[in-house]
Design an enzyme around this catalytic site. Structure first.
Site, PDB file in Angstrom:
ATOM      1  N   LYS A 194       0.873  -1.182   0.000  1.00 16.66           N
ATOM      2  CA  LYS A 194       0.000   0.000   0.000  1.00 16.66           C
ATOM      3  C   LYS A 194       0.911   1.233   0.000  1.00 16.66           C
ATOM      4  CE  LYS A 194      -2.722   3.280   1.747  1.00 16.66           C
ATOM      5  NZ  LYS A 194      -1.934   4.404   1.180  1.00 16.66           N
ATOM      6  N   GLU A 207       8.875   1.675  11.384  1.00  9.65           N
ATOM      7  CA  GLU A 207       9.925   2.703  11.219  1.00  9.65           C
ATOM      8  C   GLU A 207       9.201   4.035  11.210  1.00  9.65           C
ATOM      9  OE1 GLU A 207      12.959   1.999  11.330  1.00  9.65           O
ATOM     10  OE2 GLU A 207      13.135  -0.081  10.724  1.00  9.65           O
ATOM     11  N   CYS A 219      13.276  11.041   7.226  1.00  7.07           N
ATOM     12  CA  CYS A 219      13.126  10.697   8.646  1.00  7.07           C
ATOM     13  C   CYS A 219      14.438  10.866   9.395  1.00  7.07           C
ATOM     14  CB  CYS A 219      12.627   9.266   8.776  1.00  7.07           C
ATOM     15  SG  CYS A 219      13.651   8.079   7.881  1.00  7.07           S
ATOM     16  N   GLU A 222       8.662  17.100  14.670  1.00  6.80           N
ATOM     17  CA  GLU A 222       9.207  16.734  13.360  1.00  6.80           C
ATOM     18  C   GLU A 222       8.534  17.606  12.304  1.00  6.80           C
ATOM     19  OE1 GLU A 222       8.092  12.936  11.622  1.00  6.80           O
ATOM     20  OE2 GLU A 222      10.153  12.627  10.971  1.00  6.80           O
TER      21      GLU A 222
HETATM   22  P1  NAD Z   1       1.859   8.666   7.185  1.00  7.08           P
HETATM   23  O1  NAD Z   1       1.957   7.938   8.480  1.00  7.08           O
HETATM   24  O2  NAD Z   1       0.868   9.739   7.056  1.00  7.08           O
HETATM   25  O3  NAD Z   1       1.561   7.652   5.992  1.00  7.08           O
HETATM   26  C1  NAD Z   1       2.355   6.531   5.718  1.00  7.08           C
HETATM   27  C2  NAD Z   1       1.520   5.466   5.063  1.00  7.08           C
HETATM   28  O4  NAD Z   1       0.539   5.020   5.991  1.00  7.08           O
HETATM   29  C3  NAD Z   1       0.767   5.928   3.833  1.00  7.08           C
HETATM   30  O5  NAD Z   1       0.770   4.883   2.869  1.00  7.08           O
HETATM   31  C4  NAD Z   1      -0.632   6.168   4.360  1.00  7.08           C
HETATM   32  O6  NAD Z   1      -1.633   6.043   3.389  1.00  7.08           O
HETATM   33  C5  NAD Z   1      -0.742   5.066   5.378  1.00  7.08           C
HETATM   34  N1  NAD Z   1      -1.740   5.296   6.429  1.00  7.08           N
HETATM   35  C6  NAD Z   1      -2.229   6.482   6.868  1.00  7.08           C
HETATM   36  N2  NAD Z   1      -3.137   6.265   7.841  1.00  7.08           N
HETATM   37  C7  NAD Z   1      -3.206   4.927   8.009  1.00  7.08           C
HETATM   38  C8  NAD Z   1      -3.951   4.086   8.892  1.00  7.08           C
HETATM   39  N3  NAD Z   1      -4.809   4.567   9.798  1.00  7.08           N
HETATM   40  N4  NAD Z   1      -3.757   2.746   8.816  1.00  7.08           N
HETATM   41  C9  NAD Z   1      -2.862   2.222   7.949  1.00  7.08           C
HETATM   42  N5  NAD Z   1      -2.161   2.971   7.083  1.00  7.08           N
HETATM   43  C10 NAD Z   1      -2.318   4.308   7.113  1.00  7.08           C
HETATM   44  O7  NAD Z   1       3.334   9.174   6.902  1.00  7.08           O
HETATM   45  P2  NAD Z   1       3.799  10.092   5.703  1.00  7.08           P
HETATM   46  O8  NAD Z   1       3.333  11.471   5.988  1.00  7.08           O
HETATM   47  O9  NAD Z   1       3.463   9.429   4.410  1.00  7.08           O
HETATM   48  O10 NAD Z   1       5.382  10.000   5.869  1.00  7.08           O
HETATM   49  C11 NAD Z   1       6.115  10.857   6.656  1.00  7.08           C
HETATM   50  C12 NAD Z   1       6.455  10.175   7.979  1.00  7.08           C
HETATM   51  O11 NAD Z   1       7.157   8.970   7.731  1.00  7.08           O
HETATM   52  C13 NAD Z   1       7.403  11.021   8.813  1.00  7.08           C
HETATM   53  O12 NAD Z   1       7.003  10.983  10.157  1.00  7.08           O
HETATM   54  C14 NAD Z   1       8.743  10.324   8.644  1.00  7.08           C
HETATM   55  O13 NAD Z   1       9.662  10.502   9.689  1.00  7.08           O
HETATM   56  C15 NAD Z   1       8.315   8.898   8.542  1.00  7.08           C
HETATM   57  N6  NAD Z   1       9.362   8.109   7.898  1.00  7.08           N
HETATM   58  C16 NAD Z   1      10.081   7.237   8.675  1.00  7.08           C
HETATM   59  C17 NAD Z   1      11.105   6.499   8.106  1.00  7.08           C
HETATM   60  C18 NAD Z   1      11.914   5.552   8.941  1.00  7.08           C
HETATM   61  O14 NAD Z   1      12.616   4.728   8.361  1.00  7.08           O
HETATM   62  N7  NAD Z   1      11.861   5.636  10.249  1.00  7.08           N
HETATM   63  C19 NAD Z   1      11.373   6.634   6.740  1.00  7.08           C
HETATM   64  C20 NAD Z   1      10.621   7.519   5.987  1.00  7.08           C
HETATM   65  C21 NAD Z   1       9.599   8.249   6.572  1.00  7.08           C
END
Ligand code: NAD
Length: 490
Positions: A182, A257, A291, A393
């Site tokens: 997804k 992550e 991140c 963040e």
């Molecule tokens: P997000 O949590 O909004 O979305 C990530 C994914 O989760 C998307 O595919 C989204 O559609 C899905 N999602 C959203 N709500 C959901 C739910 N209730 N149930 C299941 N899936 C759901 O994150 P984002 O805004 O896309 O990404 C940015 C975040 O990701 C930042 O906080 C960043 O630090 C983090 N990040 C972490 C790493 C790591 O390796 N630690 C790497 C990259 C990004």
């Protein structure tokens, strides 16, 4: 495609080896964040579609050839996927640049080759795996097998869609699982290609599936689905919590992550010739939407003025512009909503009394980019590490310099955060480098470097930055069930 994407693509789900529309034909649009042009119309899944895709993955796991074929055969197909990615790397990188707004130069030389490496690495690594043996005197012998878990939900964010998806898909497939991917709804284009790439590589139908739509609908439905055994999620801490709640009833296995707010600590003996350019990268790569970004720059007070002068000049020299252009070092933010969120921190910084060192407004841009979500590389100075801009963040090109006097103070500020993904230390003092590396409570510490990755090494977060580790055997263990077999010898 040399400037901006002009063709509107149709992106559909990939279910059981075929691309198909949603059952209710619903779609949503995806825009190029550099221009606001619509670049794709994407199928938006219903809960019924999620049910269908999870069933397809389950069927492929239970009754398909994937988990029982030889490891050598399985890994050869995964390696073939890696080769195809390299053959198509320019196309994938162009899509990533149009969809995410990241510079093409970075995508084509960094993230897309790394995506291929993710798959190849885990295929090679899998072939080297064995198990443990525990003899009990001469009476019994125990030996361990690692078997596939089942169907994995791979939920990924928008900041590095292709690279992060393959980082999960590699170990997932190598261990013999099937996948429901997804991608983030904002950036589904590159990941969508993994369906045809898997097919061309000879991966059986139903093993790699991709489903598009909102996280709140599709992500939630995958998390609750009874056919899905485990969720590997990269994204925000808030979504991680929701996934944990929603997966509780079906007792899912999780790898998370999550977010970060890394301290990048510059001691007075640091080699600034190296520390400045790498700290610029750590702040502004992918417009700060990383991140691992070193967004809290802790600088020893004795070198504060020198550091600020050099850092400001380097930030102002960054070429901000069209992601597709070769010279661009920083593109736009990913979406209007995210742009607004990041810009709201400029107001917060003002209210909190931070000193603006540089940036804070829209950069000068070519006319075709006038509607893009652009912000200049922005640097603040703030004495208060508890300020919101030092704690939250921001996930944009906005960083804060925080002065410190002693090593103890640096460590205390570095650890004063809910996050613990990574840290960075700049010093020529070996003993201090070790002391700080041991003292910072985070999953990765880089000393005199940043974002150097050995795929065998553990990757993940302390505190609210994650649960579990990815990388090498850590990933394979997550995607495997360990089975002990005990045999009586008499
Ligand atoms: P997000 O949590 O909004 O979305 C990530 C994914 O989760 C998307 O595919 C989204 O559609 C899905 N999602 C959203 N709500 C959901 C739910 N209730 N149930 C299941 N899936 C759901 O994150 P984002 O805004 O896309 O990404 C940015 C975040 O990701 C930042 O906080 C960043 O630090 C983090 N990040 C972490 C790493 C790591 O390796 N630690 C790497 C990259 C990004």
């Amino acid at each position: 495609m040399t400037s901006v994407e002009t063709k509107v693509r149709e992106v559909q789900h990939f279910i059981n080896g075929n691309y198909e529309a949603s059952s209710d034909q619903q779609t949503f649009e995806v825009k190029n964040p550099a221009t606001q042009e619509v670049i794709a119309v994407v199928s938006e899944a219903t809960e019924q579609d999620v049910e269908k895709v999870c069933q397809a993955a389950r069927e492929a796991f239970e009754n398909g050839p994937w988990r029982t074929m030889t490891v050598a055969e399985r890994c050869a197909k995964i390696r073939r996927m890696a080769e195809i990615i390299l053959e198509r790397k320019e196309e994938i990188a162009r899509l990533e640049a149009a969809d995410v707004g990241k510079p093409y130069s970075h995508a084509v030389a960094g993230e897309v080759p790394r995506a291929a490496q993710n798959l190849k690495f885990f295929a090679d690594f899998m072939e080297q795996q064995g198990g443990e043996t525990y003899p009990m005197e001469d009476a019994y012998i125990n030996y361990t097998r690692y078997e596939a878990v089942g169907v994995a939900g791979l939920i990924t964010p928008w900041n590095a869609p292709f690279m992060l998806t393959t980082w999960k898909l590699g170990p997932c497939l190598a261990a013999g699982n099937t996948a429901v991917i997804k991608p983030a709804e904002m950036t589904p284009l590159s990941v969508s290609l993994l369906g045809e790439i898997a097919k061309e590589a000879g991966i059986p139908d139903g093993v790699v599936n991709i489903i598009h739509g909102k996280g709140s609908v599709v992500g939630t439905a995958i998390t609750k689905n009874t056919d899905v055994d485990l969720i590997s999620f990269t994204g925000s801490t808030a979504t991680g919590k929701a996934i944990m709640r929603n997966g509780a009833d079906t007792l899912k296995k999780f790898a998370f992550e999550l977010g970060g707010k890394a301290a990048n600590i510059i001691f007075e003996d640091a080699d600034l010739e190296k520390a400045i350019p790498v700290s610029i990268q750590a702040a502004f790569l992918n417009s700060g939407q990383v991140c691992l970004a070193g967004s809290r720059i802790l600088v020893q007070r004795s070198i504060l003025d020198t550091f600020i002068e050099k850092y400001k000049a380097a930030a102002e020299a960054l070429v901000v512009g069209d992601p597709q252009a070769a010279e661009t070092k920083m593109g736009p933010l990913v979406s209007e909503e995210h742009f607004k969120k990041v810009k709201s921190y400029l107001e917060i910084a003002k209210e909190e009394g931070a000193t603006l060192i540089t940036g804070g407004s829209t950069p000068e841009l070519a006319p075709h980019l006038k509607d893009g979500y652009y912000l200049q590389p922005t640097v603040y100075l703030h004495e208060d590490p508890k300020a919101r801009i030092c704690q939250e963040e921001i996930f944009g090109p906005v960083v804060t310099i925080i002065p410190f006097d002693t090593e103890e103070e640096a460590l205390q500020i570095a650890n004063d955060t809910q996050y613990g993904l990574n840290g960075v230390v700049w010093t020529e003092n070996l003993k201090r480098a070790h002391r700080i590396s041991h003292g910072v409570r985070a999953g990765t510490i880089w000393v005199n470097c940043w974002f150097v990755r050995d795929l065998r090494a553990p990757f993940g977060g302390f505190k609210k930055s994650g649960i579990g580790r990815e990388g090498g055997h850590h990933s394979l263990e997550f995607f495997s069930e360990a089975k002990n077999i005990c045999i009586a010898l008499n």
